[in-house]
Design a protein around this motif. Structure first.
Motif, PDB file in Angstrom:
ATOM      1  N   MET A   1       0.835  -1.200   0.000  1.00  0.00           N
ATOM      2  CA  MET A   1       0.000   0.000   0.000  1.00  0.00           C
ATOM      3  C   MET A   1       0.877   1.261   0.000  1.00  0.00           C
ATOM      4  SD  MET A   1      -3.008   1.180   2.660  1.00  0.00           S
ATOM      5  CE  MET A   1      -1.935   1.012   4.069  1.00  0.00           C
ATOM      6  N   ASP A   7       2.455   1.694  -3.400  1.00  0.00           N
ATOM      7  CA  ASP A   7       1.449   2.161  -4.356  1.00  0.00           C
ATOM      8  C   ASP A   7       1.154   3.646  -4.183  1.00  0.00           C
ATOM      9  OD1 ASP A   7       1.191  -0.376  -5.417  1.00  0.00           O
ATOM     10  OD2 ASP A   7      -0.672  -0.843  -4.345  1.00  0.00           O
ATOM     11  N   ARG A   8       1.265   4.132  -2.979  1.00  0.00           N
ATOM     12  CA  ARG A   8       0.928   5.526  -2.675  1.00  0.00           C
ATOM     13  C   ARG A   8       2.172   6.361  -2.364  1.00  0.00           C
ATOM     14  NH1 ARG A   8      -3.212   2.256  -0.822  1.00  0.00           N
ATOM     15  NH2 ARG A   8      -5.308   2.969  -1.343  1.00  0.00           N
ATOM     16  N   GLN A   9       3.296   5.940  -2.873  1.00  0.00           N
ATOM     17  CA  GLN A   9       4.550   6.632  -2.589  1.00  0.00           C
ATOM     18  C   GLN A   9       4.506   8.094  -3.020  1.00  0.00           C
ATOM     19  OE1 GLN A   9       8.007   4.722  -4.197  1.00  0.00           O
ATOM     20  NE2 GLN A   9       9.407   5.978  -3.008  1.00  0.00           N
ATOM     21  N   ASN A  10       3.869   8.377  -4.149  1.00  0.00           N
ATOM     22  CA  ASN A  10       3.779   9.764  -4.612  1.00  0.00           C
ATOM     23  C   ASN A  10       3.020  10.637  -3.608  1.00  0.00           C
ATOM     24  OD1 ASN A  10       1.340   8.452  -5.234  1.00  0.00           O
ATOM     25  ND2 ASN A  10       0.935   9.828  -6.961  1.00  0.00           N
ATOM     26  N   LEU A  11       1.983  10.090  -2.975  1.00  0.00           N
ATOM     27  CA  LEU A  11       1.239  10.848  -1.966  1.00  0.00           C
ATOM     28  C   LEU A  11       2.096  11.093  -0.728  1.00  0.00           C
ATOM     29  CD1 LEU A  11      -2.254   9.110  -2.169  1.00  0.00           C
ATOM     30  CD2 LEU A  11      -1.572  11.320  -3.140  1.00  0.00           C
ATOM     31  N   LEU A  32      -3.973  14.664  -0.461  1.00  0.00           N
ATOM     32  CA  LEU A  32      -4.359  13.256  -0.543  1.00  0.00           C
ATOM     33  C   LEU A  32      -5.620  13.003  -1.356  1.00  0.00           C
ATOM     34  CD1 LEU A  32      -3.717  12.312   3.188  1.00  0.00           C
ATOM     35  CD2 LEU A  32      -2.172  12.008   1.240  1.00  0.00           C
TER      36      LEU A  32
END
Length: 129
Positions: free
Chosen positions: A28, A31-35, A58
């Motif tokens: 998870m 997958d959300r590293q950019n956020l 977010l």
């Protein structure tokens, strides 16, 4: 209270749960590293973020906030004034001005004004050297 064998079964099941959750969370986060990077960059600019700023970074939450929490988490600053409209703010300012003009605020009672909570930093004591 239980045998060595039962203890080993419990340990294996606990380890399995922890491993599955570790894998799930790691995926998870990747997958959300950019956020996470966007959040990190914003926090470098500003130490504290409010709800609107978090939502900007977010995006909208996948579920709505309970109505009983909304006035606290959606407030841009002071949650006690979040629901005040401009008319009530103007009325409040006029009432404060009238109190000052009539002498209540000078030499008499000082109106209670909510203050922002602050965290006091601990001071070193003489015993600490």
């Amino acid at each position: 209270p239980y045998s060595e064998e039962t203890g080993q079964i419990i340990d294996r099941q606990a380890r399995e749960i922890v491993d599955k959750q570790y894998t799930r969370v790691k995926e998870m986060l990747l997958d959300r590293q950019n956020l996470m990077m966007a959040m990190s960059a914003r926090l470098e600019e500003k130490e504290t973020l409010v709800y609107a700023e978090l939502r900007e970074i977010l995006g909208a939450r996948p579920f709505d906030i309970k109505d009983s929490y909304k006035m606290f988490v959606t407030a841009g600053g002071n949650p006690f004034t979040a629901d005040l409209n401009e008319e009530s703010k103007v009325g409040s300012m006029e009432a404060t001005k009238e109190e000052t003009d009539s002498g209540n605020a000078e030499g008499g009672e000082v109106p209670d004004v909510p203050q922002a909570a602050t965290t006091a930093k601990p001071q070193p004591s003489a015993a600490q050297g």
